[in-house]
Scaffold this active site. Structure first.
Site, PDB file in Angstrom:
ATOM      1  N   PRO A 125     -50.512 -79.455-179.300  1.00 56.43           N
ATOM      2  CA  PRO A 125     -50.420 -79.036-180.236  1.00 56.43           C
ATOM      3  C   PRO A 125     -50.256 -80.496-180.820  1.00 56.43           C
ATOM      4  O   PRO A 125     -50.004 -81.406-179.732  1.00 56.43           O
ATOM      5  CB  PRO A 125     -48.479 -78.384-180.873  1.00 56.43           C
ATOM      6  CG  PRO A 125     -47.999 -78.240-179.488  1.00 56.43           C
ATOM      7  CD  PRO A 125     -48.867 -78.543-177.993  1.00 56.43           C
ATOM      8  N   ARG A 128     -58.398 -89.510-194.334  1.00 57.44           N
ATOM      9  CA  ARG A 128     -58.174 -88.132-194.951  1.00 57.44           C
ATOM     10  C   ARG A 128     -58.683 -87.544-195.819  1.00 57.44           C
ATOM     11  O   ARG A 128     -59.518 -86.507-195.795  1.00 57.44           O
ATOM     12  CB  ARG A 128     -56.920 -87.754-194.072  1.00 57.44           C
ATOM     13  CG  ARG A 128     -56.734 -87.566-192.532  1.00 57.44           C
ATOM     14  CD  ARG A 128     -54.851 -86.951-192.359  1.00 57.44           C
ATOM     15  NE  ARG A 128     -55.836 -85.368-192.081  1.00 57.44           N
ATOM     16  CZ  ARG A 128     -55.236 -84.790-193.445  1.00 57.44           C
ATOM     17  NH1 ARG A 128     -54.291 -84.889-194.213  1.00 57.44           N
ATOM     18  NH2 ARG A 128     -55.274 -83.170-192.790  1.00 57.44           N
ATOM     19  N   CYS A 151     -63.359-101.562-201.591  1.00 55.81           N
ATOM     20  CA  CYS A 151     -64.319-101.602-202.854  1.00 55.81           C
ATOM     21  C   CYS A 151     -65.596-100.108-202.663  1.00 55.81           C
ATOM     22  O   CYS A 151     -66.933-100.333-201.703  1.00 55.81           O
ATOM     23  CB  CYS A 151     -65.651-102.542-202.536  1.00 55.81           C
ATOM     24  SG  CYS A 151     -64.955-104.332-202.969  1.00 55.81           S
ATOM     25  N   GLU A 152     -65.196 -99.401-202.597  1.00 51.96           N
ATOM     26  CA  GLU A 152     -65.809 -98.444-202.560  1.00 51.96           C
ATOM     27  C   GLU A 152     -65.032 -97.260-203.705  1.00 51.96           C
ATOM     28  O   GLU A 152     -63.752 -97.394-203.055  1.00 51.96           O
ATOM     29  CB  GLU A 152     -65.376 -97.168-201.294  1.00 51.96           C
ATOM     30  CG  GLU A 152     -65.836 -97.756-199.888  1.00 51.96           C
ATOM     31  CD  GLU A 152     -67.731 -97.889-199.646  1.00 51.96           C
ATOM     32  OE1 GLU A 152     -67.978 -96.867-200.512  1.00 51.96           O
ATOM     33  OE2 GLU A 152     -68.678 -98.453-198.726  1.00 51.96           O
TER      34      GLU A 152
END
Length: 421
Positions: A276, A314, A346-347
């Site tokens: 895990p 994520r 800047c995206e």
């Protein structure tokens, strides 16, 4: 369960107010709870009960050495997938006999590194890798315990980018070819076949895929034993999911997952390894950020934070959900309104959430991304020349920085400009 709770209207990490840490460290920063990490490890360790086992923490989820040392001191083994992870685990004091080396693309250099430093076993993923390891081990005059990872073609019912047990995935050998591959492994010098390895994916929210895969492993164990192999160890991977969105149905508990293992594999007399990562570290960490601006658009409002996709990728990579909460608890019944929650990179992909209902927030207020302890800091980058954010560990009423924020000079000084420019 985690240890990030409101007390008197202020989010605490165990016994420490989050604003106190923000004032000392600056934002953004990752914050981990010792108590939560400890509790989650013990849920697995105790869940397997008297069955011979080793819980090998999958350190790709969170590889900070403080986290590794904490878990190692609790008795955890460590699952590594690169030479860098192996070196990091050793630096944290994890002995070689508790390190399992996984990964689909081990190089000969990484194989030598593990054999020189000591390793519990190497999980083989392909026949070329198996032959290469045999050559390396024989040349060094050593014998290394190995398992072969089998691909059971089981649908893990998870995101396509973190599914690993279908035949179209790059991992393992087809389970239908196990007999011939194990026969070759038994003939090769330098290899000691000790078991079977399987791992079908990450963030699984149902037990049936585990049951299906482990049933196939049980049958394969009996088959390989009948063919003369001493199968005494089963590496079952990890993958149990965590509740990112608390309003949804919670994934199965570790005790339920361990119950499946005992039920399906308990009569084989094998030592079990589980790996895990997300469930141990995920809810043990938050990312704390500050509102830079509240921006009003034509058809939507934006919360612009000082954390960005390079700090927590994520949502951009997997369209993943993270609960985002104010550090100062809203008054009961306060009206929420929808915001697009974004970072300063800047995206357009630098977006954490769209139309997310939030209480009113103002410039300078703190927010926390829950369930950010796994695949957060380890996947971060310095895109836009943004420094990696600090990591902080809390224990009771104390906290310590366990990775410092680099300065701009630290970042720039790593570049080398040739003399001829």
């Amino acid at each position: 369960m985690d240890h990030f709770l409101y007390r008197n209207g202020v989010l605490h990490a165990e016994d420490v107010p989050v604003p106190e840490i923000a004032a000392a460290v600056g934002t953004p920063f990752y914050l981990y709870s010792t108590a939560t990490l400890t509790r989650h490890f013990r849920l697995f360790d105790e869940g397997l009960g008297e069955m011979p086992h080793l819980v090998c923490y999958a350190m790709k989820a969170n590889s900070n050495q403080a986290v590794l040392k904490l878990l190692g001191d609790l008795g955890a083994g460590i699952d590594v997938v690169s030479g860098g992870e192996y070196a990091r685990a050793k630096a944290a004091g994890i002995p070689g006999e508790k390190i399992v080396f996984s990964g689909v693309g081990k190089t000969r250099e990484e194989m030598r590194q593990a054999l020189e430093g000591g390793v519990r076993q190497i999980n083989l993923e392909s026949e070329p890798e198996m032959r290469a390891l045999s050559e390396v081990a024989a040349a060094m005059g050593v014998t290394v315990p190995v398992t072969v990872r089998v691909n059971p073609d089981v649908d893990a019912k998870t995101h396509e980018k973190i599914a690993t047990g279908k035949k179209e995935n790059k991992f393992g050998i087809p389970i239908s070819r196990a007999s011939e591959v194990y026969a070759e492994a038994a003939r090769l010098p330098g290899l000691e076949v000790v078991g079977i390895d399987v791992h079908i994916g990450s963030q699984l929210t149902e037990l049936q895929p585990f049951r299906d895969a482990y049933s196939l492993v049980a049958s394969l164990t009996k088959q390989l034993r009948a063919e003369g192999h001493e199968i005494r160890r089963l590496d079952l991977g990890g993958g149990l999911g965590i509740p990112y969105e608390r309003s949804n149905t919670a994934p199965p508990l570790p005790v339920e997952y361990c119950g499946v293992i005992r039920e399906v594999l308990g009569d084989l007399g094998c030592e079990v390894e589980i790996e895990p990562g997300r469930l141990i570290a995920g809810n043990a960490g938050i990312l704390v950020s500050k509102v830079i601006w509240v921006k009003h658009g034509d058809d939507r409002d934006f919360l612009i934070l000082d954390s960005a996709m390079n700090d927590l990728i994520r949502p951009s990579m997997y369209s993943s959900y993270h609960e985002i909460v104010p550090v100062m608890e809203p008054e009961p019944g306060v009206e929420h309104r929808p915001y697009d929650i974004v970072g300063p990179v800047c995206e357009s992909g630098d977006t954490f959430a769209k139309d997310r209902p939030m209480p009113p927030l103002s410039e300078g207020e703190l927010v926390a991304f829950r369930s950010a302890g796994a695949y957060g800091a380890v996947m971060s980058s310095e895109y836009n020349s943004r420094p990696l954010v600090p990591e902080v560990l809390v224990k009771g009423d104390d906290f310590a920085v366990i990775r410092a924020r680099p300065t701009f000079d630290d970042i720039i000084s790593r570049d080398i400009v040739p003399e001829w420019l």
